[in-house]
Design a protein around this motif. Structure first.
Motif, PDB file in Angstrom:
ATOM      1  N   LYS A 187       0.505   3.942  -9.478  1.00 55.10           N
ATOM      2  CA  LYS A 187       0.521   4.059 -10.930  1.00 55.10           C
ATOM      3  C   LYS A 187       1.622   3.166 -11.512  1.00 55.10           C
ATOM      4  O   LYS A 187       2.695   3.036 -10.920  1.00 55.10           O
ATOM      5  N   VAL A 188       1.332   2.586 -12.671  1.00 51.70           N
ATOM      6  CA  VAL A 188       2.294   1.744 -13.369  1.00 51.70           C
ATOM      7  C   VAL A 188       2.712   2.461 -14.643  1.00 51.70           C
ATOM      8  O   VAL A 188       1.861   2.904 -15.423  1.00 51.70           O
ATOM      9  N   ALA A 195       3.407  -2.001 -22.707  1.00 47.27           N
ATOM     10  CA  ALA A 195       2.034  -2.150 -22.229  1.00 47.27           C
ATOM     11  C   ALA A 195       1.238  -3.094 -23.118  1.00 47.27           C
ATOM     12  O   ALA A 195       0.490  -3.954 -22.633  1.00 47.27           O
ATOM     13  N   GLU A 196       1.390  -2.957 -24.438  1.00 47.71           N
ATOM     14  CA  GLU A 196       0.641  -3.795 -25.368  1.00 47.71           C
ATOM     15  C   GLU A 196       1.069  -5.255 -25.258  1.00 47.71           C
ATOM     16  O   GLU A 196       0.240  -6.169 -25.310  1.00 47.71           O
ATOM     17  N   ALA A 197       2.360  -5.478 -25.094  1.00 42.23           N
ATOM     18  CA  ALA A 197       2.863  -6.847 -24.971  1.00 42.23           C
ATOM     19  C   ALA A 197       2.528  -7.464 -23.618  1.00 42.23           C
ATOM     20  O   ALA A 197       2.485  -8.700 -23.500  1.00 42.23           O
ATOM     21  N   CYS A 198       2.285  -6.629 -22.606  1.00 39.77           N
ATOM     22  CA  CYS A 198       1.923  -7.144 -21.286  1.00 39.77           C
ATOM     23  C   CYS A 198       0.667  -8.017 -21.361  1.00 39.77           C
ATOM     24  O   CYS A 198       0.569  -9.031 -20.661  1.00 39.77           O
ATOM     25  N   TYR A 258      -4.037  -0.591 -15.209  1.00 39.84           N
ATOM     26  CA  TYR A 258      -3.226   0.286 -14.373  1.00 39.84           C
ATOM     27  C   TYR A 258      -2.015   0.872 -15.095  1.00 39.84           C
ATOM     28  O   TYR A 258      -1.329   1.735 -14.556  1.00 39.84           O
ATOM     29  N   ILE A 259      -1.735   0.391 -16.295  1.00 36.85           N
ATOM     30  CA  ILE A 259      -0.509   0.802 -16.974  1.00 36.85           C
ATOM     31  C   ILE A 259      -0.723   2.100 -17.752  1.00 36.85           C
ATOM     32  O   ILE A 259      -1.642   2.205 -18.567  1.00 36.85           O
ATOM     33  N   GLN A 260       0.133   3.079 -17.489  1.00 35.44           N
ATOM     34  CA  GLN A 260       0.119   4.354 -18.214  1.00 35.44           C
ATOM     35  C   GLN A 260       1.338   4.404 -19.136  1.00 35.44           C
ATOM     36  O   GLN A 260       2.443   4.069 -18.715  1.00 35.44           O
ATOM     37  N   GLU A 287       0.819  -1.219   0.000  1.00 35.11           N
ATOM     38  CA  GLU A 287       0.000   0.000   0.000  1.00 35.11           C
ATOM     39  C   GLU A 287       0.851   1.266   0.000  1.00 35.11           C
ATOM     40  O   GLU A 287       0.370   2.349  -0.367  1.00 35.11           O
ATOM     41  N   ASP A 288       2.120   1.159   0.406  1.00 36.32           N
ATOM     42  CA  ASP A 288       3.003   2.328   0.479  1.00 36.32           C
ATOM     43  C   ASP A 288       3.697   2.635  -0.841  1.00 36.32           C
ATOM     44  O   ASP A 288       4.342   3.680  -0.981  1.00 36.32           O
ATOM     45  N   ILE A 289       3.610   1.727  -1.820  1.00 32.48           N
ATOM     46  CA  ILE A 289       4.290   1.925  -3.094  1.00 32.48           C
ATOM     47  C   ILE A 289       3.526   2.919  -3.951  1.00 32.48           C
ATOM     48  O   ILE A 289       2.326   2.771  -4.179  1.00 32.48           O
ATOM     49  N   ASP A 290       4.224   3.938  -4.435  1.00 31.25           N
ATOM     50  CA  ASP A 290       3.590   4.990  -5.235  1.00 31.25           C
ATOM     51  C   ASP A 290       3.600   4.678  -6.727  1.00 31.25           C
ATOM     52  O   ASP A 290       2.628   4.960  -7.436  1.00 31.25           O
ATOM     53  N   TYR A 291       4.712   4.129  -7.210  1.00 31.90           N
ATOM     54  CA  TYR A 291       4.864   3.875  -8.645  1.00 31.90           C
ATOM     55  C   TYR A 291       5.540   2.522  -8.877  1.00 31.90           C
ATOM     56  O   TYR A 291       6.372   2.088  -8.077  1.00 31.90           O
TER      57      TYR A 291
END
Length: 469
Positions: A85-86, A93-96, A138-140, A56-60
């Motif tokens: 945020k990712v 992102a597309e290959a994910c 979640y991926i930007q 929960e503490d991870i921002d990015y």
């Protein structure tokens, strides 16, 4: 600023690093540690361990590229409570989507197979296909060389890493009391080599204080192999002269497409080869062909130009795309042909079906194009220590020829050394931290770097040990 390495500290899978800058907590890669099915239970338990931090503490989370050993735990981490945020490039992102869904399928299949023999302590996969699809939301996406503001004091820039389509290096700058500290995570990099199709050479590192560097090939240099010559000789000997079949176990994500690109060049120089059909027998590889086509802006310029000259690789008439397993079965005929099928280390997938057919044939060839890890079926075949081998619990006599060439997209120790020298201010670089390599590679690489980088501390990262910067 402090870094904690949480994966790939003594091997080349499971990249996972925690960077703390000011009030921010950033994960650079969240990779799966990988193994063959014989170690799947232990590896699955390790990948599903309680994180060394509060999620929960991870921002990015920054994803450097689409290989599962760098992204594969993301659905699990999201499922476990991450809501930050990712960040990744568009090709990553597309290959994910392809990678996550395939990983979920493989984990379930492995668990089902092993659970048949376990009365208790059943293996539970880290995530399912629904979790995999949810993670994509979640991926930007960001382009290279774009300033990304993470906080009032912290900014990120994604630099081109080469390696694979859309691969990036994370360059993070933290400003405090008028002073800047900059750290670069190389992820996996091919440095400034653009030898293989589609690869764009990595951006110069620029002005940095610290580098966390991969060291996969930290103790060796790549062989200077003319891959087109190797392919030409094998096609002539196996397919033309002996009417045989070449089976190439390939990694679906990019390697298969690179080989097709080179085969096209080989065919153009040898017109008689056009009567030898090529089959891409991997749904995952076929999907990646389209991802590759959709993201040409991430290719190296010379590859864009060459593909335009010849018309798109997708339109090359010699290649037939095999989607269903029913179609795959038809390839068991003895007509001359080339089959590209996954997986690259022969640990699963349709390649096992083709191996069953081809291994007993003297006219045929199994041609590997990548590293075969210890304990894998591919490694056993390559070592040729036995006259027969078990495929899907059926013993097969080995009569086919077996050969290999290296096509690694990792820079070797000389290339990474020269690449680190692209720092624009050599007096500013204080420390290089080695990660993502086995112990021997890092020990050799450390001594090698010491000879080339005066007044720079070279250290080997240790698992879960905080490094203060």
């Amino acid at each position: 600023m402090k870094v904690t390495l949480l994966g790939a500290t003594d091997e080349v899978t499971g990249s996972h690093s925690l960077l703390e800058v000011g009030d921010l907590k950033i994960l650079v890669d969240v990779g799966l540690e990988q193994s063959n099915i014989r170690q799947f239970a232990e590896t699955n338990a390790w990948n599903g361990r309680k994180p060394e931090y509060d999620i929960e503490d991870i921002d990015y989370i920054i994803l450097t590229h689409f290989h599962v050993d760098h992204i594969g735990r993301l659905p699990f981490i999201l499922k476990d409570g991450f809501r930050g945020k990712v960040i990744a490039t568009a090709p990553t992102a597309e290959a994910c989507e392809v990678a996550f869904l395939d990983t979920a399928k493989i984990m379930q299949s492995n668990a089902d197979m092993l659970n048949k023999y376990r009365r208790k302590n059943k293996i539970i996969p880290l995530y399912d296909e629904e979790d995999a699809r949810e993670a994509l939301n979640y991926i930007q996406c960001y382009d290279y060389n774009t300033e990304i503001i993470l906080s009032n004091q912290c900014k990120l820039e994604l630099l081109c890493a080469g390696h694979v389509l859309g691969a990036s290096m994370a360059k993070i700058t933290y400003s405090n009391n008028g002073k800047d500290k900059t750290i670069l995570f190389t992820g996996d990099t091919s440095a400034q080599s653009e030898k293989h199709p589609f690869i764009r050479k990595a951006d110069d590192i620029g002005d940095v204080d610290y580098i966390v560097s991969e060291s996969t090939y930290g103790n060796r240099a790549h062989d200077n192999i003319d891959i087109e010559k190797v392919l030409t000789e094998h096609i002539q000997n196996i397919c033309i002269n002996n009417s045989g079949t070449i089976l190439m176990p390939v990694f679906s994500m990019q390697r298969s497409s690179q080989i097709l690109f080179m085969l096209r060049e080989v065919y153009l120089k040898n017109k008689e080869f056009y009567k030898i059909p090529i089959y891409l027998d991997s749904p995952m590889a076929i999907k990646f062909q389209h991802i590759l086509h959709n993201n040409k802006s991430f290719w190296g310029d010379k590859w864009i130009e060459r593909d335009s000259e010849l018309t798109s690789l997708l339109d090359w008439e010699v290649v037939e795309y095999i989607d269903s397993f029913q179609e795959s079965k038809y390839l068991s005929n003895k007509f001359p042909k080339i089959i590209l099928s996954s997986s690259g280390m022969c640990e699963g997938g349709r390649v096992l079906f083709h191996l069953s057919n081809i291994l007993p044939r003297k006219t045929d060839l199994i041609l590997f194009s990548g590293y075969q890890a210890e304990g894998t079926l591919g490694r056993k075949l390559l070592m040729q220590e036995h006259k027969s081998i078990s495929i899907n619990r059926e013993q097969k006599i080995i009569r086919a020829k077996i050969d290999a060439f290296s096509m690694s997209s990792h820079a070797d120790y000389n290339q990474i050394t020269e690449y680190i020298k692209t720092t624009s201010n050599r007096n500013k670089l204080k420390k290089v931290i080695l990660n993502h390599g086995d112990t021997d590679a890092k020990v050799v690489f450390k001594e090698h770097l010491k000879q080339h980088l005066d007044d720079v501390e070279i250290m080997i990262g240790e698992y879960n040990k905080i490094i203060f910067l």
